[in-house]
Design an enzyme around this catalytic site. Structure first.
Site, PDB file in Angstrom:
ATOM      1  N   ASP A 308       0.855  -1.180   0.000  1.00 52.87           N
ATOM      2  CA  ASP A 308       0.000   0.000   0.000  1.00 52.87           C
ATOM      3  C   ASP A 308       0.900   1.242   0.000  1.00 52.87           C
ATOM      4  OD1 ASP A 308      -2.240   1.657   0.138  1.00 52.87           O
ATOM      5  OD2 ASP A 308      -3.260   0.377   1.581  1.00 52.87           O
ATOM      6  N   GLU A 513     -10.382   6.449   4.937  1.00 51.98           N
ATOM      7  CA  GLU A 513      -9.363   5.853   5.795  1.00 51.98           C
ATOM      8  C   GLU A 513      -9.469   6.343   7.238  1.00 51.98           C
ATOM      9  OE1 GLU A 513      -5.594   4.910   3.817  1.00 51.98           O
ATOM     10  OE2 GLU A 513      -6.372   5.875   2.015  1.00 51.98           O
TER      11      GLU A 513
END
Length: 627
Positions: A308, A513
């Site tokens: 990521d 997020e």
């Protein structure tokens, strides 16, 4: 003189044989050769810098044609909101991507790069793209074929901008709605998440009959490489805290969070992205047992594993505290491509040093590069490295917007319909003297699209092209019906206007997020006040725009009809279609709707299961024409 001619002819013959020999061994350029032969031939020609370059993915903002050429960069990406220019056209995107690609093609071996982007609910970074409902809404449809069609439409829109790689789907199983990424999860039930992996053949194309399980597959120029994420357990973190620790035994991890990866691999997914989260204290980016031992060796995944964004940096606490260790741990764990994304020279220098000093074996580098090249050859990048403008008309095209509208209709979950079962409020009549539309989300396209839309965190207002819920209502009702809009009306306004009924649209503001992590899950002000003011004075339907269940129990008795609309995206017309009875309600809750946050985490099957609305709940209505 004869001797000189003989010498010259000898030299020419040697050069000819050299050229012929060289051509004979350029098998990697021959599309008729099997992929494994092409990979092997290319790899034996590559230097260590060229191999490490293939393992490096950088952000477009730090890239140029010269940078990608000098460092043999294997991949670029656009992070959230990283665009060629504001409101960039498809042509702008194609020209930008091709400029980078030309830099890659000008290297000694001419290895094309792969360009990745977060196309997680349509091509969501791109202005004028079709924005589909976020995954939680699609989970409410229980319709894998619909999701497959969304994948195919998304692939065409991504290709319209010259991009070949989508960081989707997210196959997290969200077990706690306090998690800021819960709307990226199709459901709390892994079986629904597994079913929705049908988006992968939508994005990549249907597998051929002779497909070898575990190998990456991309059918052609209409398709893109997909990415199942985030491996593994990202939806199970403690208290729903993003990037936190998933505390669960092996049986729980493998029975809840792992199954959708089995389906993804069986459907030929090209890449897998590793999760920021930990499993019982060990960062997934450093978990060799699961990344290499299980995903690659046990499951036989032959695509590439990607980190990521700055994922290896976050192996340490604080992030970047020991970058050399992070690179060592991440690469040895089995990560093949690193989303750096900015300081690429530090990554390249660090990895080179670790290989030269034998801390990372050359076999590990070769495994990574072999997997990356396998994907590139499979998807036809070597034959068609440069995008053309033949797909630009696919961006935001009418058929895709109709598909998104269908998706919205099927995602709506009717939680309450009338204060008594024999007096339903919905569907609403199209012809009424005067109706009120209220609420912060009724006329806000950015709010109804949510996070991961144009910008990383989403936005407010007319951030892209689409139809707000207010405009959808106005276009649906009879021309004689007077529609009044007031975002947050006071009690006198509501009582003095003699409204036939009201539609209140409120919910969460956009987030992504960790910025979406919430301990209280309340609707932001003035949402609750708007519900109380309007529904206390007139018959009302409340439409909740949210990425997850939120606190609504205090207001349920006040509300006549209640609809969970999730984050519907750009096509608000789909909501009006169902409110006014052109189509019936059919969606079912993909998540348990709690009474209070004190109950969390709470999932179907738990011993103490006492929800406000249970998993799978959803009232139905029939289309008005069929009544």
């Amino acid at each position: 003189m004869a001797t000189n001619w003989t010498s010259l002819l000898s030299v020419l013959l040697i050069l000819c044989w050299a050229l012929i020999g060289e051509a004979e061994y350029m098998k990697y350029k021959d599309p008729n050769q099997p992929v494994n032969v092409r990979v092997r031939d290319l790899m034996k020609r590559m230097t260590l810098p060229e191999k490490i370059g293939q393992m490096t993915q950088i952000e477009r903002q730090v890239a140029s044609a010269q940078v990608v050429k000098d460092h043999f960069i294997g991949s670029l990406l656009s992070g959230g909101g990283s665009v060629p220019k504001p409101q960039a056209s498809a042509e702008d995107w194609v020209n930008m991507v091709n400029e980078f690609q030309k830099g890659c093609l000008s290297t000694r071996l001419g290895i094309p790069m792969i360009y990745g982007i977060d196309a997680v609910h349509g091509h969501n970074n791109v202005y004028n793209a079709t924005i589909f409902p976020h995954n939680v809404g699609l989970g409410a449809t229980r319709d894998p074929d619909l999701v497959k069609r969304i994948g195919a439409a998304t692939a065409l829109e991504v290709r319209a901008t010259g991009i070949t790689y989508a960081f989707a789907p997210c196959i997290a199983v969200c077990r706690d709605p306090r998690w800021g990424r819960c709307y990226e999860s199709y459901s709390e039930d892994h079986k629904i998440v597994q079913a929705m992996t049908e988006i992968i053949p939508g994005l990549q194309g249907d597998l051929p009959v002779n497909y070898s399980k575990g190998f990456p597959y991309v059918a052609g120029k209409n398709n893109v490489a997909a990415c199942s994420k985030h491996f593994v357990g990202d939806g199970g973190t403690h208290n729903g805290i993003d990037e936190n620790n998933t505390i669960i035994d092996q049986r729980g991890l493998f029975s809840i969070h792992m199954p959708a990866y089995y389906d993804s691999i069986a459907k030929g997914v090209s890449t897998v992205m590793v999760s920021y989260s930990s499993w019982n204290g060990l960062r997934m980016h450093a978990n060799r047992g699961l990344v290499t031992g299980f995903l690659k060796n046990k499951l036989g995944f032959k695509g590439f594993v990607i980190s990521d964004w700055q994922g290896i940096d976050r192996i340490t606490t604080p992030p970047g505290a020991n970058y050399t260790y992070s690179v060592l741990a991440g690469i040895n764990a089995g990560i093949d491509m690193v989303m750096v994304p900015n300081d690429y020279t530090q990554f390249i220098d660090t990895l080179t040093s670790l290989v030269n000093n034998k801390f990372i074996p050359m076999s590990r580098i070769d495994d990574a590069v072999r997997r990356i090249l396998r994907v590139k050859f499979t998807m036809g990048l070597f034959e068609n490295p440069l995008a053309d403008l033949s797909f630009v008309d696919q961006l935001g095209k009418k058929e895709h917007r109709e598909l998104a509208r269908e998706s919205v209709r099927k995602s709506l979950v009717l939680l309450k319909n009338g204060k008594s079962t024999n007096k339903p409020l919905l569907p609403l009549p199209k012809k009424a003297p005067k109706i009120l539309v209220a609420g912060s989300h009724a006329d806000n396209l950015g709010y109804q699209c949510g996070g991961w839309t144009i910008e990383w965190q989403g936005g407010s207002g007319e951030i892209t092209v689409g139809t707000t819920i207010l405009n959808a209502i106005k276009s649906t009702v009879d021309p004689a019906t007077n529609v009044l809009f007031s975002e947050n009306p006071d009690a006198n306004f509501v009582k003095s206007n003699n409204f036939s009924h009201a539609i209140v649209v409120v919910g969460e503001h956009p987030y992504t997020e960790m910025y979406g992590d919430s301990l209280n899950l309340t609707i932001p002000d003035p949402g609750p006040r708007t519900i109380q003011t309007v529904c206390g004075a007139v018959k009302c339907v409340v439409v909740i725009i949210s990425g997850r269940p939120v606190v609504i129990e205090p207001y349920v008795t006040l509300i006549d009809a209640l609809v969970a609309a999730w984050l519907p995206g750009s096509e608000g017309q789909g909501i009006a279609d169902v409110l006014f009875g052109d189509y019936g309600f059919s969606g079912k809750l993909p998540r348990t709707w709690f009474k209070s946050v004190d109950q969390l985490p709470m999932n179907v099957g738990d011993k103490s299961y006492d929800p406000l609305f249970p998993f799978g709940f959803g009232l139905t209505t029939k289309p008005r024409a069929a009544r």
